[in-house]
Scaffold this motif. Structure first.
Motif, PDB file in Angstrom:
ATOM      1  N   GLU A 105     -16.449  18.102  -8.102  1.00 51.08           N
ATOM      2  CA  GLU A 105     -15.747  19.352  -8.304  1.00 51.08           C
ATOM      3  C   GLU A 105     -14.560  19.639  -7.505  1.00 51.08           C
ATOM      4  OE1 GLU A 105     -18.646  22.458  -7.401  1.00 51.08           O
ATOM      5  OE2 GLU A 105     -19.925  22.145  -9.297  1.00 51.08           O
ATOM      6  N   ARG A 106     -14.403  19.117  -6.222  1.00 46.03           N
ATOM      7  CA  ARG A 106     -13.611  19.244  -5.270  1.00 46.03           C
ATOM      8  C   ARG A 106     -12.333  18.137  -5.643  1.00 46.03           C
ATOM      9  NH1 ARG A 106     -15.251  17.176  -0.775  1.00 46.03           N
ATOM     10  NH2 ARG A 106     -16.603  18.869  -0.397  1.00 46.03           N
ATOM     11  N   LEU A 107     -12.903  16.939  -5.976  1.00 48.31           N
ATOM     12  CA  LEU A 107     -11.704  16.125  -6.523  1.00 48.31           C
ATOM     13  C   LEU A 107     -11.087  16.569  -7.578  1.00 48.31           C
ATOM     14  CD1 LEU A 107     -10.608  13.305  -6.327  1.00 48.31           C
ATOM     15  CD2 LEU A 107     -12.507  12.469  -7.895  1.00 48.31           C
ATOM     16  N   GLU A 108     -11.772  17.310  -8.653  1.00 49.84           N
ATOM     17  CA  GLU A 108     -11.290  18.006 -10.038  1.00 49.84           C
ATOM     18  C   GLU A 108      -9.978  18.860  -9.488  1.00 49.84           C
ATOM     19  OE1 GLU A 108     -12.681  20.326 -13.684  1.00 49.84           O
ATOM     20  OE2 GLU A 108     -13.829  18.827 -12.937  1.00 49.84           O
ATOM     21  N   ALA A 109     -10.489  19.834  -8.499  1.00 48.03           N
ATOM     22  CA  ALA A 109      -9.558  20.682  -8.074  1.00 48.03           C
ATOM     23  C   ALA A 109      -8.416  20.149  -7.130  1.00 48.03           C
ATOM     24  CB  ALA A 109     -10.335  21.548  -7.205  1.00 48.03           C
ATOM     25  N   GLU A 110      -8.353  19.100  -6.590  1.00 47.19           N
ATOM     26  CA  GLU A 110      -7.344  18.518  -5.676  1.00 47.19           C
ATOM     27  C   GLU A 110      -6.809  17.453  -6.263  1.00 47.19           C
ATOM     28  OE1 GLU A 110      -9.387  17.477  -2.073  1.00 47.19           O
ATOM     29  OE2 GLU A 110      -9.744  19.745  -1.632  1.00 47.19           O
ATOM     30  N   VAL A 111      -7.121  17.037  -7.454  1.00 49.60           N
ATOM     31  CA  VAL A 111      -6.322  15.792  -8.007  1.00 49.60           C
ATOM     32  C   VAL A 111      -4.981  16.053  -8.166  1.00 49.60           C
ATOM     33  CG1 VAL A 111      -6.745  16.373 -10.367  1.00 49.60           C
ATOM     34  CG2 VAL A 111      -6.630  13.957  -9.764  1.00 49.60           C
ATOM     35  N   GLY A 112      -4.373  17.060  -8.350  1.00 50.47           N
ATOM     36  CA  GLY A 112      -2.856  17.479  -8.755  1.00 50.47           C
ATOM     37  C   GLY A 112      -2.106  17.165  -7.282  1.00 50.47           C
ATOM     38  N   ASP A 157      -3.716   6.551  -6.238  1.00 53.21           N
ATOM     39  CA  ASP A 157      -4.666   7.098  -5.226  1.00 53.21           C
ATOM     40  C   ASP A 157      -5.775   7.964  -6.101  1.00 53.21           C
ATOM     41  OD1 ASP A 157      -3.014   6.622  -3.145  1.00 53.21           O
ATOM     42  OD2 ASP A 157      -1.991   8.495  -3.261  1.00 53.21           O
ATOM     43  N   VAL A 158      -5.524   8.580  -7.079  1.00 51.03           N
ATOM     44  CA  VAL A 158      -6.414   9.130  -8.044  1.00 51.03           C
ATOM     45  C   VAL A 158      -7.544   8.119  -8.502  1.00 51.03           C
ATOM     46  CG1 VAL A 158      -6.773  10.221 -10.176  1.00 51.03           C
ATOM     47  CG2 VAL A 158      -4.773  10.709  -9.105  1.00 51.03           C
ATOM     48  N   LEU A 159      -7.105   7.026  -8.754  1.00 51.99           N
ATOM     49  CA  LEU A 159      -8.121   6.001  -9.314  1.00 51.99           C
ATOM     50  C   LEU A 159      -9.091   5.422  -8.175  1.00 51.99           C
ATOM     51  CD1 LEU A 159      -5.768   3.900 -11.842  1.00 51.99           C
ATOM     52  CD2 LEU A 159      -7.876   5.345 -12.242  1.00 51.99           C
ATOM     53  N   GLU A 160      -8.393   5.290  -6.963  1.00 45.54           N
ATOM     54  CA  GLU A 160      -9.207   5.067  -5.677  1.00 45.54           C
ATOM     55  C   GLU A 160     -10.000   6.002  -5.577  1.00 45.54           C
ATOM     56  OE1 GLU A 160      -8.266   3.876  -1.119  1.00 45.54           O
ATOM     57  OE2 GLU A 160      -6.906   3.784  -2.627  1.00 45.54           O
ATOM     58  N   ALA A 161      -9.936   7.046  -5.586  1.00 51.23           N
ATOM     59  CA  ALA A 161     -10.813   8.386  -5.156  1.00 51.23           C
ATOM     60  C   ALA A 161     -11.778   8.511  -6.161  1.00 51.23           C
ATOM     61  CB  ALA A 161      -9.877   9.725  -5.203  1.00 51.23           C
ATOM     62  N   VAL A 162     -11.616   8.311  -7.560  1.00 54.45           N
ATOM     63  CA  VAL A 162     -12.434   8.414  -8.763  1.00 54.45           C
ATOM     64  C   VAL A 162     -13.426   7.031  -8.213  1.00 54.45           C
ATOM     65  CG1 VAL A 162     -12.957   8.270 -11.026  1.00 54.45           C
ATOM     66  CG2 VAL A 162     -11.080   9.866 -10.203  1.00 54.45           C
ATOM     67  N   SER A 163     -12.795   6.061  -8.486  1.00 56.19           N
ATOM     68  CA  SER A 163     -13.646   4.831  -8.276  1.00 56.19           C
ATOM     69  C   SER A 163     -14.794   4.817  -6.982  1.00 56.19           C
ATOM     70  CB  SER A 163     -12.851   3.637  -7.899  1.00 56.19           C
ATOM     71  OG  SER A 163     -12.266   3.241  -9.060  1.00 56.19           O
ATOM     72  N   ASP A 164     -14.153   5.368  -5.740  1.00 59.36           N
ATOM     73  CA  ASP A 164     -15.022   5.562  -4.828  1.00 59.36           C
ATOM     74  C   ASP A 164     -16.213   6.531  -4.891  1.00 59.36           C
ATOM     75  OD1 ASP A 164     -15.880   5.272  -1.779  1.00 59.36           O
ATOM     76  OD2 ASP A 164     -15.055   7.408  -1.777  1.00 59.36           O
ATOM     77  N   TRP A 219      -4.215  14.942 -13.427  1.00 56.06           N
ATOM     78  CA  TRP A 219      -2.916  14.632 -12.395  1.00 56.06           C
ATOM     79  C   TRP A 219      -1.813  14.602 -13.132  1.00 56.06           C
ATOM     80  CZ3 TRP A 219       0.476  10.568 -11.954  1.00 56.06           C
ATOM     81  CH2 TRP A 219       1.054  10.617 -10.482  1.00 56.06           C
ATOM     82  N   ARG A 220      -1.819  13.969 -14.261  1.00 59.05           N
ATOM     83  CA  ARG A 220      -0.298  14.038 -15.024  1.00 59.05           C
ATOM     84  C   ARG A 220       0.000  15.692 -15.597  1.00 59.05           C
ATOM     85  NH1 ARG A 220      -2.483   9.611 -18.363  1.00 59.05           N
ATOM     86  NH2 ARG A 220      -2.045   7.593 -16.869  1.00 59.05           N
ATOM     87  N   ALA A 221      -1.232  16.258 -15.818  1.00 62.07           N
ATOM     88  CA  ALA A 221      -0.884  17.639 -16.152  1.00 62.07           C
ATOM     89  C   ALA A 221      -0.261  18.597 -15.161  1.00 62.07           C
ATOM     90  CB  ALA A 221      -1.868  18.300 -16.770  1.00 62.07           C
TER      91      ALA A 221
END
Length: 165
Positions: free
Chosen positions: A78-85, A92-99, A130-132
């Motif tokens: 949930e935090r990742l979804e909120a802070e992805v922007g 960085d997004v791909l690395e965080a999601v993969s981790d 992230w793109r949005a």
């Protein structure tokens, strides 16, 4: 505690002796809160939970650290979804999601705690979020809510009991 328990002496008597000797030396005379009751009354819970909560507050431990692993992983998603922007790049997004997905898969292999399903985070959905988040910054204005094409899609709740298999 500066000395070791002598062999053959019970722990209880050894501890009682140390407390008594410290009391005789006056180690407990000027303690703050002397003569006042301890403030450990829980609000409808048990004393162990109240103590753990108060200890965590005193030591500055976030409450999230006390959650079981699956709930902690859900919170991270949930935090990742909120802070992805706020992330700097797609890498960085791909690395965080993969981790995060790696830790979820590791937990699924050897689950501990309550049997809670933790879904993997979608790389595509995070990249799109992230793109949005980047689009309004690049355009210089936020999307208009009145324009139906630019309005954000309503978020669907995930209902595992309604999912067909």
């Amino acid at each position: 505690m500066t000395e070791r328990k002598p062999a053959g002496m019970r722990f209880e008597s050894w501890i009682d002796r140390q407390v008594r000797e410290a009391e005789e030396r006056g180690m407990f005379k000027d303690l703050p809160g002397r003569g006042k009751p301890l403030n450990i009354r829980p609000d409808g819970g048990d004393y162990g939970q109240a103590w753990a909560r108060d200890y965590a507050l005193r030591e500055g431990v976030p409450a999230e650290e006390m959650l079981p692993t699956p709930l902690r992983l859900r919170r991270e998603a949930e935090r990742l979804e909120a802070e992805v922007g706020a992330m700097a790049s797609e890498a960085d997004v791909l690395e965080a999601v993969s981790d995060l997905n790696r830790r979820i898969v590791d937990w699924r292999k050897m689950p501990d705690g309550p049997p809670v399903h933790v879904r993997l985070v979608s790389k595509d959905a995070m990249l799109e979020a992230w793109r949005a988040a980047r689009r309004p910054r690049a355009a210089g204005a936020s999307p208009s809510v009145e324009d139906p094409e630019k309005a954000p899609a309503p978020r669907r709740s995930w209902l595992p009991w309604r999912r067909s298999r």
